[in-house]
Write a protein that holds these residues in place. Structure first.
Motif, PDB file in Angstrom:
ATOM      1  N   LEU A  36       0.829  -1.203   0.000  1.00 10.20           N
ATOM      2  CA  LEU A  36       0.000   0.000   0.000  1.00 10.20           C
ATOM      3  C   LEU A  36       0.867   1.259   0.000  1.00 10.20           C
ATOM      4  O   LEU A  36       0.654   2.178  -0.795  1.00 10.20           O
ATOM      5  N   LEU A  37       1.854   1.305   0.884  1.00 10.74           N
ATOM      6  CA  LEU A  37       2.703   2.491   1.003  1.00 10.74           C
ATOM      7  C   LEU A  37       3.575   2.724  -0.222  1.00 10.74           C
ATOM      8  O   LEU A  37       4.017   3.841  -0.468  1.00 10.74           O
ATOM      9  N   ASN A  38       3.836   1.677  -0.998  1.00  9.56           N
ATOM     10  CA  ASN A  38       4.630   1.818  -2.213  1.00  9.56           C
ATOM     11  C   ASN A  38       3.783   2.064  -3.452  1.00  9.56           C
ATOM     12  O   ASN A  38       4.317   2.161  -4.553  1.00  9.56           O
ATOM     13  N   SER A  39       2.466   2.186  -3.272  1.00  9.75           N
ATOM     14  CA  SER A  39       1.603   2.522  -4.408  1.00  9.75           C
ATOM     15  C   SER A  39       1.885   3.974  -4.802  1.00  9.75           C
ATOM     16  O   SER A  39       2.352   4.784  -4.001  1.00  9.75           O
ATOM     17  N   SER A  40       1.604   4.301  -6.039  1.00 17.18           N
ATOM     18  CA  SER A  40       1.877   5.643  -6.545  1.00 17.18           C
ATOM     19  C   SER A  40       1.209   6.715  -5.702  1.00 17.18           C
ATOM     20  O   SER A  40       1.815   7.752  -5.406  1.00 17.18           O
ATOM     21  N   TYR A  41      -0.032   6.493  -5.313  1.00 16.68           N
ATOM     22  CA  TYR A  41      -0.767   7.494  -4.545  1.00 16.68           C
ATOM     23  C   TYR A  41      -0.083   7.770  -3.204  1.00 16.68           C
ATOM     24  O   TYR A  41       0.170   8.918  -2.856  1.00 16.68           O
ATOM     25  N   PHE A  42       0.203   6.715  -2.435  1.00 17.60           N
ATOM     26  CA  PHE A  42       0.768   6.930  -1.101  1.00 17.60           C
ATOM     27  C   PHE A  42       2.199   7.458  -1.165  1.00 17.60           C
ATOM     28  O   PHE A  42       2.609   8.251  -0.318  1.00 17.60           O
ATOM     29  N   LYS A  43       2.970   7.053  -2.177  1.00 19.18           N
ATOM     30  CA  LYS A  43       4.302   7.634  -2.333  1.00 19.18           C
ATOM     31  C   LYS A  43       4.189   9.128  -2.611  1.00 19.18           C
ATOM     32  O   LYS A  43       4.931   9.930  -2.055  1.00 19.18           O
ATOM     33  N   ASP A 115      -9.384  -1.115  -4.917  1.00 18.99           N
ATOM     34  CA  ASP A 115      -8.085  -1.752  -4.759  1.00 18.99           C
ATOM     35  C   ASP A 115      -8.166  -2.775  -3.619  1.00 18.99           C
ATOM     36  O   ASP A 115      -8.529  -2.421  -2.499  1.00 18.99           O
ATOM     37  N   LYS A 116      -7.828  -4.012  -3.905  1.00 16.26           N
ATOM     38  CA  LYS A 116      -7.958  -5.063  -2.893  1.00 16.26           C
ATOM     39  C   LYS A 116      -6.990  -4.862  -1.726  1.00 16.26           C
ATOM     40  O   LYS A 116      -7.336  -5.134  -0.580  1.00 16.26           O
ATOM     41  N   ILE A 117      -5.790  -4.389  -1.997  1.00 16.24           N
ATOM     42  CA  ILE A 117      -4.839  -4.140  -0.906  1.00 16.24           C
ATOM     43  C   ILE A 117      -5.383  -3.046   0.007  1.00 16.24           C
ATOM     44  O   ILE A 117      -5.318  -3.160   1.233  1.00 16.24           O
ATOM     45  N   MET A 118      -5.923  -1.991  -0.573  1.00 15.96           N
ATOM     46  CA  MET A 118      -6.519  -0.918   0.238  1.00 15.96           C
ATOM     47  C   MET A 118      -7.678  -1.472   1.065  1.00 15.96           C
ATOM     48  O   MET A 118      -7.801  -1.171   2.252  1.00 15.96           O
TER      49      MET A 118
END
Length: 172
Positions: A36-43, A115-118
């Motif tokens: 999740l933290l490495n997704s484009s949005y969270f980065k 998003d399933k991870i979210m």
């Protein structure tokens, strides 16, 4: 166990030691939160809001230096300005000598939908929020652990089992 990861700035909402077993905590940190933290949005959010990693590091993000000799490079922001890697010495030189006086920082305004991870992260955070709210009551842990009605949510958060758990998102 941080209900919301430290890497999103949470230092206050933490479950008491032993509320989450080390195996589960490590699993969620590696398999869910890391992705999740490495997704484009969270980065993008962590980068532009200067939210440090758990280890206290700045979060780099790709920026575009509009010059034929440079292109996309990793950059961090702190209270003093922009930070580039030493390997990007051509970008640093072009900025320092005034040849380049612009850069483009992409801003991703919202995470991907459905998003399933979210969804799994939110399920985990909700279970931990419930534990956090009840942890001052006698027998709180057993109440949550033994509550069979929570099994579908637990299995979804832990293993991704069952149907996708919808969530809503909106900008505030």
């Amino acid at each position: 166990e941080h209900i919301i990861p430290e890497s999103l700035g949470n230092k206050e909402h933490v479950l008491p030691l032993g509320a989450v077993c080390d195996t589960c905590n490590n699993y969620f940190a590696v398999k869910i939160e890391n992705e999740l933290l490495n997704s484009s949005y969270f980065k993008s959010v962590r980068h532009r809001n200067v939210i440090l990693s758990k280890k206290g590091h700045l979060v780099p993000n790709k920026v575009l230096i509009p010059h034929k000799n440079v292109g996309w490079v990793d950059m961090c922001i702190d209270d003093k300005g922009f930070i580039f890697r030493h390997e990007d010495n051509e970008a640093i030189r072009l900025i320092s000598d005034g040849t380049v006086n612009k850069l483009m920082i992409p801003i991703i305004e919202e995470p991907e939908r459905n998003d399933k991870i979210m969804s799994r992260f939110l399920a985990k955070a909700e279970l931990e929020s419930l534990a956090y709210r009840l942890c001052s009551c006698d027998g709180w842990n057993e109440e949550i652990v033994d509550k069979v009605e929570l099994n579908p949510l637990r299995e979804y958060a832990r293993y991704g089992k069952g149907e996708f758990w919808d969530y809503s998102q909106r900008r505030i």
